[in-house]
Design a protein around this motif. Structure first.
Motif, short mmCIF file in Angstrom:
data_model
loop_
_atom_site.label_atom_id
_atom_site.label_comp_id
_atom_site.label_asym_id
_atom_site.label_seq_id
_atom_site.Cartn_x
_atom_site.Cartn_y
_atom_site.Cartn_z
N SER A 23 71.25 47.81 38.45
CA SER A 23 72.48 47.81 37.64
C SER A 23 72.35 48.56 36.32
CB SER A 23 72.89 46.37 37.32
OG SER A 23 73.08 45.64 38.50
N MET A 24 71.12 48.91 35.95
CA MET A 24 70.89 49.57 34.66
C MET A 24 69.88 50.70 34.83
SD MET A 24 70.61 46.26 32.15
CE MET A 24 69.50 45.33 33.19
N TYR A 80 68.15 41.27 46.38
CA TYR A 80 68.43 40.03 47.10
C TYR A 80 69.51 39.23 46.38
CZ TYR A 80 67.92 35.44 49.14
OH TYR A 80 68.18 34.24 49.76
N ARG A 81 69.38 39.08 45.06
CA ARG A 81 70.35 38.29 44.29
C ARG A 81 71.72 38.95 44.31
NH1 ARG A 81 69.65 33.65 44.86
NH2 ARG A 81 67.51 33.06 44.63
N TRP A 83 73.98 34.67 42.63
CA TRP A 83 73.10 34.14 41.60
C TRP A 83 73.31 32.64 41.50
CZ3 TRP A 83 69.64 37.10 38.84
CH2 TRP A 83 69.72 38.47 39.07
N PRO A 84 72.23 31.84 41.55
CA PRO A 84 72.39 30.39 41.41
C PRO A 84 72.87 30.05 40.00
CG PRO A 84 70.06 30.98 41.45
CD PRO A 84 70.83 32.24 41.72
N LEU A 110 69.15 31.83 36.56
CA LEU A 110 68.05 32.78 36.57
C LEU A 110 68.35 33.97 35.67
CD1 LEU A 110 67.30 32.96 40.40
CD2 LEU A 110 66.07 31.62 38.68
N CYS A 111 67.31 34.52 35.10
CA CYS A 111 67.42 35.72 34.27
C CYS A 111 67.89 36.89 35.12
CB CYS A 111 66.05 36.01 33.65
SG CYS A 111 65.93 37.60 32.80
N ARG A 112 68.82 37.67 34.60
CA ARG A 112 69.33 38.83 35.31
C ARG A 112 68.31 39.98 35.33
NH1 ARG A 112 74.59 38.93 37.78
NH2 ARG A 112 75.25 36.77 37.52
#
Length: 100
Positions: A7-8, A22-23, A28-29, A38-40
């Protein structure tokens, strides 16, 4: 190896890149309050590495716009310690994450 964050325009190791993909595919939980669990950046892989005792010392930052969570240490590694110090020192201001 090293790959680009999906994404970046920043590098990630292969393990973190696979976790990101995967996320993004499976979601994302969320915590009870609806924010990211969870940390992005690290997808929780860095939390797994510190173990249960170290998790209490991990500082998570939540974006004021989208609610995404980020480990302060991940942001510091990717964007520099000055970036994190500025965020942590500005308690009155709104913080927008790198995705926003």
């Amino acid at each position: 190896g090293v790959a680009n964050h999906p994404s970046m325009p920043l590098p990630l190791c292969d393990d973190h890149c696979r976790a990101q993909v995967y996320r993004q595919e499976h979601g994302w939980p969320k915590d009870e309050d609806g924010t990211d669990a969870l940390c992005r950046w690290c997808c929780g892989l860095d939390l797994d590495a510190v173990g249960d005792a170290g998790k209490e010392e991990v500082v998570s930052l939540l974006c004021d716009r989208c609610g995404c969570a980020w480990c302060a240490s991940c942001l510091g590694s990717a964007l520099g310690s000055n970036y994190v110090e500025k965020i942590m020192g500005d308690e009155e201001g709104e913080w927008l994450c790198p995705l926003c």
